[in-house]
Design a protein around this motif. Sequence first.
Motif, PDB file in Angstrom:
ATOM      1  N   UNK A  41      -4.901   4.070   5.497  1.00 34.09           N
ATOM      2  CA  UNK A  41      -5.323   3.666   4.147  1.00 34.09           C
ATOM      3  C   UNK A  41      -4.553   4.471   3.101  1.00 34.09           C
ATOM      4  N   UNK A  42      -4.466   5.776   3.321  1.00 31.74           N
ATOM      5  CA  UNK A  42      -3.774   6.653   2.375  1.00 31.74           C
ATOM      6  C   UNK A  42      -2.290   6.334   2.308  1.00 31.74           C
ATOM      7  N   UNK A  43      -1.674   6.084   3.471  1.00 29.47           N
ATOM      8  CA  UNK A  43      -0.251   5.726   3.496  1.00 29.47           C
ATOM      9  C   UNK A  43      -0.009   4.434   2.731  1.00 29.47           C
ATOM     10  N   UNK A  44      -0.829   3.425   2.975  1.00 36.54           N
ATOM     11  CA  UNK A  44      -0.643   2.130   2.318  1.00 36.54           C
ATOM     12  C   UNK A  44      -0.784   2.240   0.806  1.00 36.54           C
ATOM     13  N   UNK A  45      -1.635   3.165   0.343  1.00 38.49           N
ATOM     14  CA  UNK A  45      -1.912   3.282  -1.085  1.00 38.49           C
ATOM     15  C   UNK A  45      -0.961   4.218  -1.821  1.00 38.49           C
ATOM     16  N   UNK A  46      -0.145   4.986  -1.107  1.00 38.09           N
ATOM     17  CA  UNK A  46       0.708   5.998  -1.733  1.00 38.09           C
ATOM     18  C   UNK A  46       2.060   5.387  -2.115  1.00 38.09           C
ATOM     19  N   UNK A  47       2.358   5.246  -3.402  1.00 39.47           N
ATOM     20  CA  UNK A  47       3.621   4.614  -3.809  1.00 39.47           C
ATOM     21  C   UNK A  47       4.853   5.433  -3.454  1.00 39.47           C
ATOM     22  N   UNK A  48       4.677   6.718  -3.183  1.00 40.03           N
ATOM     23  CA  UNK A  48       5.811   7.587  -2.859  1.00 40.03           C
ATOM     24  C   UNK A  48       6.183   7.544  -1.380  1.00 40.03           C
TER      25      UNK A  48
END
Length: 258
Positions: A41-48
């Motif tokens: 979830x965190x990876x998918x949401x992180x634009x960087x």
Amino acid sequence: MARRFASVETVGRITVVTLNRPEVMNALHRAAHEELGEIFDAFAADPDQWVAILTGAGPRAFCTGYDLKALAAGETEGWGPGGFGGLARRFDCDKPIIAAVNGLALGGGFELALACDLVVAARGARFGLPECRAGLIPASGGLQRLTTQVGLKRAMAMIMTGDAITAEEAERFGLVNEVVEDGAVLEAAMDWARRVCRSSPLAVRAAKDTVAALMDPVEQSLSRQDERTAVRRLRASEDVREGPRAFAEKRPPVWKGY
């Protein structure tokens, strides 16, 4: 956030997720699934972060599926919306994910590799879906993805016998992009990730999202899987409990067929 069952490292635009239960060959129980769901979830949401790599701790296993000893001990099988390992049912992630398979990829572990966009395998890696031998089925997309990726006859042979294939066979079947020497798989995956990062991230995501439309039948089949009469019969059977129990007790299962 403290992690117990997986580690996360970021290298520039690349997120490296390492399954960290080597004492059980990186088999996953309910808490591990929940943790991995949060990680992806965190990876998918992180634009960087543009690309993720998934690998396993230790040289023996990438992931050997669901922790059958936990099931035999009474744990209820389960995971979050992302599916097995937080990934197998994550059909809405348009960022590329690479599997770095460093050992055994069995059951749900193979299903995780099948759900990734690219796969790099160590020469000693093995891939298989042994669930039927344990009175189960590959319920996290393995039935659908393997058949789609290698064809009906090869898929049914692997599914019904539970036999594993080598990294070289997986490459020949089109399941693996590159086979490298044991110990070199993570660096090879990093090289693939860096090459992907040279492309426009928006173009890569648009391409993956467009290709994902080809997988719509897989998603639809997986969503209706538990409605199948034979699957419901299996779920209610004594055999579905006998398989994990026999595995935990290190004995051959005694099937009843009901």
